[in-house]
Scaffold this motif. Structure first.
Motif, PDB file in Angstrom:
ATOM      1  N   ASP A  31       0.812  -1.212   0.000  1.00 51.64           N
ATOM      2  CA  ASP A  31       0.000   0.000   0.000  1.00 51.64           C
ATOM      3  C   ASP A  31       0.848   1.265   0.000  1.00 51.64           C
ATOM      4  O   ASP A  31       0.336   2.364   0.146  1.00 51.64           O
ATOM      5  CB  ASP A  31      -0.977   0.011   1.190  1.00 51.64           C
ATOM      6  N   ARG A  52      -3.410   7.073   6.732  1.00 52.83           N
ATOM      7  CA  ARG A  52      -3.593   6.186   5.585  1.00 52.83           C
ATOM      8  C   ARG A  52      -3.338   4.735   5.978  1.00 52.83           C
ATOM      9  O   ARG A  52      -4.060   3.820   5.583  1.00 52.83           O
ATOM     10  CB  ARG A  52      -2.653   6.594   4.448  1.00 52.83           C
ATOM     11  N   ARG A  53      -2.299   4.528   6.779  1.00 55.58           N
ATOM     12  CA  ARG A  53      -1.984   3.158   7.217  1.00 55.58           C
ATOM     13  C   ARG A  53      -3.128   2.578   8.038  1.00 55.58           C
ATOM     14  O   ARG A  53      -3.500   1.408   7.883  1.00 55.58           O
ATOM     15  CB  ARG A  53      -0.688   3.175   8.022  1.00 55.58           C
ATOM     16  N   LYS A  56      -6.025   1.577   5.776  1.00 53.72           N
ATOM     17  CA  LYS A  56      -5.710   0.347   5.056  1.00 53.72           C
ATOM     18  C   LYS A  56      -5.861  -0.866   5.974  1.00 53.72           C
ATOM     19  O   LYS A  56      -6.397  -1.909   5.582  1.00 53.72           O
ATOM     20  CB  LYS A  56      -4.285   0.415   4.506  1.00 53.72           C
ATOM     21  N   ARG A  59      -9.522  -1.692   6.628  1.00 49.71           N
ATOM     22  CA  ARG A  59     -10.144  -2.313   5.461  1.00 49.71           C
ATOM     23  C   ARG A  59      -9.727  -3.769   5.295  1.00 49.71           C
ATOM     24  O   ARG A  59     -10.470  -4.587   4.759  1.00 49.71           O
ATOM     25  CB  ARG A  59      -9.777  -1.515   4.205  1.00 49.71           C
ATOM     26  N   ARG A  60      -8.530  -4.104   5.744  1.00 53.50           N
ATOM     27  CA  ARG A  60      -8.058  -5.495   5.664  1.00 53.50           C
ATOM     28  C   ARG A  60      -8.598  -6.337   6.799  1.00 53.50           C
ATOM     29  O   ARG A  60      -8.314  -7.522   6.895  1.00 53.50           O
ATOM     30  CB  ARG A  60      -6.524  -5.546   5.696  1.00 53.50           C
TER      31      ARG A  60
END
Length: 279
Positions: A31, A52-53, A56, A59-60
Motif C-alpha cells: 500500500d 492512511r496506514r 488500510k 479495510r483489511r
C-alpha cells in the motif's frame, strides 16, 4: 521563504505523505507504506501517513492490537521525555502550539492500551491544564492532580502504577505561580485551624516546605520560592518510595520538578540535583 519545520505543512495529505514516506523509507508494503512507521518523522507527515496506514489496516480487517502497534514510539529515554516536554512548552508559550489531535481511527486504537511517556503530579488548579501547557495529545501524559501537587497515598499508588505497568520514562512534580494551597500553608496556624479537617491535613503536607523560607521582601518572588520549595519537598518524598527509588537508580526513569508561570505560559524544569536539593 524558508520553511519552518515546527509549523505543519498544510498541503500535506495522506497521499502526498505516503509518497514522501515511500521515497525515504525502504521495505514498503504493497500500500505504499512500511510495515511500521519509523520514529522521528515530521508531525504532519507522520499524521497523514499514519492515517492512511490505519485506514488500510481497518479495510483489511486488522485487529485493534494490530492497529495499536502501528503508532511509532516517540520517546525512548528520560532525556527524550524531558526534551519532549521542553519543546512542547516552548510551542505553547510562544503561541505555536499544535494542539495535537488524533483521528477517529487512532482514537479507537487507544482502546487497546495507553503508552504515556511521562507521569505528572500537578496541582488541581483550573489554570494549569497539563496537556495544553506541554502541547501534548491523547495518551502522551499520565496526570495525577491534587491541590498543592501533594504526594498522598492514592497519588503515590497511581504513580507506582505508571512506572511499573505503563513504563513511563519520567516523573514530573509540577508547581505553579499563585498556588492557593501553598499560600494557605503560609498562613498562621490559627487561620489554618479554621479550615475543614481534610483540607487541614492537605495543608499540613505542604507546611514543612514553607517554614524556613529565606527573607524575601517581594511578594511574588517569595511566593515563587515557596512553590518551588514545596516541589522539592514532594520530589524528595517520591524518592523515598521503593518503586520510584529503584526505577530512578536503575536509570529507567528520572524524577524532576517544574514551575509553571501562569502569566507567561513558560515552565522552568528543575532537572539538576542542586535545583532539587532540600534546603
Amino acid at each position: 521563504m524558508s520553511h519552518n519545520p515546527d509549523r505543519p505543512d498544510q498541503s500535506a495529505t495522506p497521499e502526498t505523505a505516503a509518497a514522501a514516506l515511500a521515497a525515504t523509507v525502504p521495505g514498503e508494503s504493497p500500500d505504499g507504506l512500511p510495515d511500521r512507521l519509523p520514529d522521528g518523522l515530521p508531525a504532519q507527515l507522520l499524521s497523514a501517513a499514519l492515517e492512511r496506514r490505519l485506514l488500510k489496516a481497518i479495510r483489511r480487517g486488522a485487529s485493534m492490537e494490530d492497529i495499536a502497534e502501528l503508532r511509532p514510539n516517540r520517546v525512548s529515554s528520560p532525556e527524550e521525555a524531558i526534551r519532549a516536554l521542553e519543546d512542547g512548552n516552548a510551542r505553547f508559550f510562544s503561541g505555536q502550539a499544535r494542539r495535537p489531535e488524533i483521528s477517529a481511527n487512532e482514537r479507537r486504537a487507544q482502546i487497546i492500551g495507553q503508552t504515556p511517556f511521562a507521569a505528572v503530579l500537578a496541582c488541581s488548579d483550573s489554570r494549569v491544564p497539563v496537556e495544553l501547557v506541554f502541547d501534548q495529545g491523547l495518551g502522551d501524559l499520565f496526570v495525577v492532580r491534587v491541590a498543592g501537587n501533594v504526594v498522598g497515598e492514592s497519588g503515590l499508588g497511581t504513580l507506582e502504577y505508571a512506572i511499573r505497568h505503563l513504563q513511563v520514562q519520567l516523573v514530573l512534580v509540577l508547581g505553579h505561580e499563585g498556588c492557593g494551597a501553598v499560600a494557605a500553608a503560609m498562613l498562621t496556624q490559627a487561620e489554618i485551624d479554621q479550615e475543614p479537617e481534610h483540607l487541614r491535613r492537605l495543608i499540613g503536607q505542604i507546611q514543612p516546605s514553607v517554614q524556613d523560607l529565606p527573607a524575601i521582601r517581594d511578594k511574588k518572588a517569595r511566593m515563587r520560592e515557596a512553590v518551588i520549595s514545596n516541589v522539592r519537598l514532594q520530589v524528595h518524598r517520591l524518592r523515598q518510595q521503593a518503586v520510584i527509588r529503584e526505577a530512578e537508580a536503575s536509570g529507567r526513569i528520572r524524577v524532576i520538578g517544574g514551575y509553571y508561570e501562569i502569566g507567561s505560559g513558560a515552565v522552568d524544569l528543575l532537572t539538576e540535583p542542586e535545583e532539587l536539593q532540600l534546603d
